[in-house]
Design an enzyme around this catalytic site. Structure first.
Site, short mmCIF file in Angstrom:
data_model
loop_
_atom_site.label_atom_id
_atom_site.label_comp_id
_atom_site.label_asym_id
_atom_site.label_seq_id
_atom_site.Cartn_x
_atom_site.Cartn_y
_atom_site.Cartn_z
CE LYS A 166 -3.89 2.36 0.48
NZ LYS A 166 -3.60 3.60 1.16
CD GLU A 173 -3.37 7.83 -4.18
OE1 GLU A 173 -3.29 8.58 -3.19
OE2 GLU A 173 -4.02 6.77 -4.17
#
Length: 306
Positions: A166, A173
């Site tokens: 993550k 991102e």
């Protein structure tokens, strides 16, 4: 399946609802009594049947550590704790060791999906022992998007692997949002392109830069065409920093992610249309707070904020 869920904020509250829609029994606890099902962690544990599973969705760091420690004192051998918050992967081993001393299992799970997860599902990255992950699969399957499991869920490895995956996801991102933000600023500053919103929308099908993030930027511009209501100030959650630190530790060049992180630092000093776009994107996909713009001219695009 029964699940205890600690932390009923933007994501935790929606996760509770999605699980209940799938037929699972969820007992939620939050410090806010208006949204909590029980008054304490002790009551939450008492409402669950053994072997229990408790999912923690509280801020990383001390809040998570304190919650894990308290659950370690309340749960029994054979129970499992899942940390679905944004904890640093190095914290997971310590949490697992605390619980292992009591015979309690531990799974770390990176969760992506923001405020949209209730309806479209969450991307899940789990770390931990295979037996613990398999026991929790009914919960993971209810939370992930519809479709093939391997397109919305991964057992990434042992303890810490879920949060590591993550962390890297969020680093990527950062880079993607920064690229869209810079593209938006160039379009706005050029004086050549008259329909900026239409241009970005035209990229949403058939082009190699199409993505959900692009769709969200188009949506943000539909709501606020000049992003006049948003100041170009962007926080970082910590995972971008950790990604850069890991790239240094492993001698892996990550210039795009590093530059995107530094751009966020710069946004706190100088307002810019690019960082307005990044702030708008974070608000669109995760419900993250934005700072209201103050009166005065912006840089770059030449528009005036109201």
């Amino acid at each position: 399946m029964e699940l205890g869920l600690v932390g009923l904020g933007r994501m935790g509250g929606n996760m509770r609802e999605r699980l209940r829609r799938a037929g699972h029994t969820v007992v939620g606890y939050d410090r806010n009594p208006d949204v909590s099902d029980v008054a304490s962690l002790k009551e939450l544990v008492g409402r669950l049947s053994a072997p229990r599973a408790v999912w923690v969705m509280v801020p990383a760091g001390e809040p998570t550590r304190a919650t894990v420690q308290e659950l370690g004192e309340l749960l029994d051998e054979g129970d499992i704790v899942i940390d679905g918050g944004n904890s640093r992967f190095t914290d997971d081993r310590a949490h697992a060791d605390i619980l292992a001393a009591q015979g309690i299992g531990y799974v770390d799970c990176g969760v992506s999906g923001g405020i949209w997860g209730l309806d479209v599902g969450y991307g899940l990255m789990a770390g931990g022992d295979k037996q613990h992950v398999e026991h929790l699969m009914p919960i993971f399957d209810a939370l992930r998007p519809e479709g093939p499991r391997d397109e919305g869920f991964v057992h990434a490895g042992g303890v810490g692997a879920g949060h590591y995956a993550k962390m890297v996801h969020n680093g990527i991102e950062y880079g993607l949002m920064q690229a869209y933000g810079e593209g938006y600023e160039l379009l706005a500053a050029s004086g050549v392109v008259e329909d900026i919103h239409g241009t970005l929308k035209a990229w949403s099908r058939g082009t190699v830069v199409r993505s959900w993030l692009l769709d969200l930027l188009v949506r943000a511009l539909e709501q606020d065409p000049a992003l006049a209501e948003i100041e170009g100030y962007v926080e970082d959650s910590g995972e971008g920093r950790w990604t850069v630190e890991e790239s240094i530790r492993n001698s892996v060049p990550a210039p795009v992610i590093t530059a995107a992180l530094f751009a966020r630092f710069e946004s706190r000093q100088d307002d810019s249309p690019a960082m307005k776009a990044v702030a708008a994107l974070r608000n669109q996909f995760g419900g993250h707070a934005v700072k209201a713009a103050e009166a005065g001219p912006t840089s770059g695009a030449g528009d005036t904020r109201s």
